[in-house]
Design a protein around this motif. Structure first.
Motif, PDB file in Angstrom:
ATOM      1  N   GLN A  23     -13.051  -2.653 -19.471  1.00 57.81           N
ATOM      2  CA  GLN A  23     -13.978  -3.452 -18.672  1.00 57.81           C
ATOM      3  C   GLN A  23     -15.136  -2.620 -18.127  1.00 57.81           C
ATOM      4  O   GLN A  23     -16.035  -3.163 -17.471  1.00 57.81           O
ATOM      5  CB  GLN A  23     -13.223  -4.119 -17.512  1.00 57.81           C
ATOM      6  N   ASN A  24     -15.089  -1.297 -18.349  1.00 56.35           N
ATOM      7  CA  ASN A  24     -16.157  -0.390 -17.908  1.00 56.35           C
ATOM      8  C   ASN A  24     -16.419  -0.506 -16.415  1.00 56.35           C
ATOM      9  O   ASN A  24     -17.560  -0.661 -15.958  1.00 56.35           O
ATOM     10  CB  ASN A  24     -17.449  -0.664 -18.694  1.00 56.35           C
ATOM     11  N   ILE A  25     -15.327  -0.448 -15.647  1.00 53.04           N
ATOM     12  CA  ILE A  25     -15.434  -0.585 -14.198  1.00 53.04           C
ATOM     13  C   ILE A  25     -14.227   0.091 -13.542  1.00 53.04           C
ATOM     14  O   ILE A  25     -13.176   0.239 -14.182  1.00 53.04           O
ATOM     15  CB  ILE A  25     -15.496  -2.086 -13.791  1.00 53.04           C
ATOM     16  N   VAL A  26     -14.384   0.503 -12.305  1.00 54.91           N
ATOM     17  CA  VAL A  26     -13.242   1.017 -11.543  1.00 54.91           C
ATOM     18  C   VAL A  26     -12.283  -0.133 -11.250  1.00 54.91           C
ATOM     19  O   VAL A  26     -12.711  -1.248 -10.929  1.00 54.91           O
ATOM     20  CB  VAL A  26     -13.705   1.669 -10.222  1.00 54.91           C
ATOM     21  N   ILE A  27     -11.008   0.132 -11.372  1.00 58.25           N
ATOM     22  CA  ILE A  27      -9.981  -0.859 -11.046  1.00 58.25           C
ATOM     23  C   ILE A  27      -9.038  -0.247 -10.013  1.00 58.25           C
ATOM     24  O   ILE A  27      -8.663   0.930 -10.114  1.00 58.25           O
ATOM     25  CB  ILE A  27      -9.198  -1.302 -12.296  1.00 58.25           C
ATOM     26  N   THR A  28      -8.662  -1.044  -9.034  1.00 56.99           N
ATOM     27  CA  THR A  28      -7.772  -0.592  -7.958  1.00 56.99           C
ATOM     28  C   THR A  28      -6.373  -1.156  -8.162  1.00 56.99           C
ATOM     29  O   THR A  28      -6.206  -2.343  -8.468  1.00 56.99           O
ATOM     30  CB  THR A  28      -8.320  -1.026  -6.589  1.00 56.99           C
ATOM     31  N   HIS A  29      -5.396  -0.301  -7.987  1.00 58.25           N
ATOM     32  CA  HIS A  29      -3.973  -0.641  -8.140  1.00 58.25           C
ATOM     33  C   HIS A  29      -3.310  -0.399  -6.792  1.00 58.25           C
ATOM     34  O   HIS A  29      -3.347   0.716  -6.255  1.00 58.25           O
ATOM     35  CB  HIS A  29      -3.391   0.270  -9.219  1.00 58.25           C
ATOM     36  N   THR A  30      -2.738  -1.434  -6.214  1.00 59.96           N
ATOM     37  CA  THR A  30      -2.023  -1.273  -4.947  1.00 59.96           C
ATOM     38  C   THR A  30      -0.595  -1.780  -5.116  1.00 59.96           C
ATOM     39  O   THR A  30      -0.346  -2.772  -5.808  1.00 59.96           O
ATOM     40  CB  THR A  30      -2.692  -2.045  -3.799  1.00 59.96           C
ATOM     41  N   CYS A  31       0.332  -1.078  -4.494  1.00 61.78           N
ATOM     42  CA  CYS A  31       1.717  -1.562  -4.470  1.00 61.78           C
ATOM     43  C   CYS A  31       2.283  -1.217  -3.109  1.00 61.78           C
ATOM     44  O   CYS A  31       2.334  -0.050  -2.717  1.00 61.78           O
ATOM     45  CB  CYS A  31       2.535  -0.955  -5.612  1.00 61.78           C
ATOM     46  N   ASP A  32       2.651  -2.265  -2.387  1.00 61.84           N
ATOM     47  CA  ASP A  32       3.125  -2.095  -1.016  1.00 61.84           C
ATOM     48  C   ASP A  32       2.092  -1.268  -0.232  1.00 61.84           C
ATOM     49  O   ASP A  32       0.965  -1.693  -0.098  1.00 61.84           O
ATOM     50  CB  ASP A  32       4.517  -1.465  -1.020  1.00 61.84           C
ATOM     51  N   LEU A  33       2.431  -0.065   0.225  1.00 64.50           N
ATOM     52  CA  LEU A  33       1.492   0.725   1.025  1.00 64.50           C
ATOM     53  C   LEU A  33       0.748   1.764   0.197  1.00 64.50           C
ATOM     54  O   LEU A  33      -0.027   2.552   0.754  1.00 64.50           O
ATOM     55  CB  LEU A  33       2.245   1.423   2.162  1.00 64.50           C
ATOM     56  N   PHE A  34       0.957   1.792  -1.103  1.00 68.37           N
ATOM     57  CA  PHE A  34       0.333   2.795  -1.959  1.00 68.37           C
ATOM     58  C   PHE A  34      -0.895   2.213  -2.653  1.00 68.37           C
ATOM     59  O   PHE A  34      -0.937   1.032  -3.004  1.00 68.37           O
ATOM     60  CB  PHE A  34       1.333   3.302  -3.002  1.00 68.37           C
ATOM     61  N   ARG A  35      -1.885   3.085  -2.869  1.00 65.75           N
ATOM     62  CA  ARG A  35      -3.129   2.646  -3.490  1.00 65.75           C
ATOM     63  C   ARG A  35      -3.627   3.702  -4.460  1.00 65.75           C
ATOM     64  O   ARG A  35      -3.499   4.900  -4.231  1.00 65.75           O
ATOM     65  CB  ARG A  35      -4.214   2.412  -2.424  1.00 65.75           C
ATOM     66  N   ALA A  36      -4.201   3.234  -5.563  1.00 65.13           N
ATOM     67  CA  ALA A  36      -4.825   4.129  -6.531  1.00 65.13           C
ATOM     68  C   ALA A  36      -6.036   3.430  -7.116  1.00 65.13           C
ATOM     69  O   ALA A  36      -6.124   2.199  -7.119  1.00 65.13           O
ATOM     70  CB  ALA A  36      -3.845   4.503  -7.638  1.00 65.13           C
TER      71      ALA A  36
END
Length: 209
Positions: A120-133
């Motif tokens: 998609q040529n874009i930053v994507i955010t991954h969150t799970c419970d209290l964790f984020r990437a």
């Protein structure tokens, strides 16, 4: 211990196959483990955790079958088959965040999020419970310690990469986790036969004189 990323990928692929994943998914496992290690996250430890759960023995029970309000399955979702689906259908993110319920070893979704970000040529955010990437496919911003299970995971278009992790060229797996991967990998080795032993011994019983 210290191993090359090539060795990580090869061992992870064979371990996944030994655990019961089809070869196609096992190749994805190898690439995903390498990607994590290349970004300074111990993918071998995460993979050992995942394989010990035995999800590959009944993958149909651990893949998303409900994809409307949230992705869910009959049991705990496997991050490999869920990640492969996310990578293939990254276009769905344009309709809104993808929510995933009851995901095993959520850090293993990150390489597939990276694949979606590249597509998609874009930053994507991954969150799970209290964790984020967050990742743009090449760079990754994420903490080191991730849970072994997440009740609620969300994948969203957009995000910031303020302090991405440095790339590394070798991995330092925990010896016990490395032994676990080799134990699974050993299942793919064909047992020796009398014929193979003779062939491996060189001339065997033949007399070339």
């Amino acid at each position: 211990m210290n191993v090359s990323l090539n060795e990580v990928e090869a061992t992870a692929k064979r371990a996944a196959r030994g655990a019961g994943y089809p070869w196609g998914l096992a190749e994805e496992v190898g690439k995903a483990t390498r990607w994590l290690c290349a970004h300074g996250i111990d993918g071998t430890n995460s993979l050992a955790q995942l394989l010990e759960q035995g999800l590959a023995a009944s993958l149909k029970n651990h893949r998303p079958v409900e994809m409307q309000s949230a992705w869910a399955g009959q049991g705990v979702l496997c991050p490999i088959i869920t990640g492969a689906l996310l990578s293939d259908r990254s276009d769905l993110l344009h309709a809104g965040p993808i929510r995933i319920q009851k995901l095993a070893v959520p850090v293993f979704l990150l390489p597939f999020v990276a694949s979606a970000a590249r597509a998609q040529n874009i930053v994507i955010t991954h969150t799970c419970d209290l964790f984020r990437a967050a990742t743009d496919g090449d760079r990754l911003e994420a903490g080191q310690d991730w849970p072994s299970f997440s009740d609620h995971t969300q994948i969203t278009l957009g995000g910031q990469l303020t302090t991405p992790r440095p790339h590394v060229t070798r991995a330092t797996p925990d010896p016990a986790c490395w032994d676990t991967l080799n134990r699974f990998a050993h299942r793919t080795y064909a047992p020796a036969t009398e014929e193979s032993r003779l062939l491996g011994a060189g001339a065997g019983l033949s007399d070339n004189d």
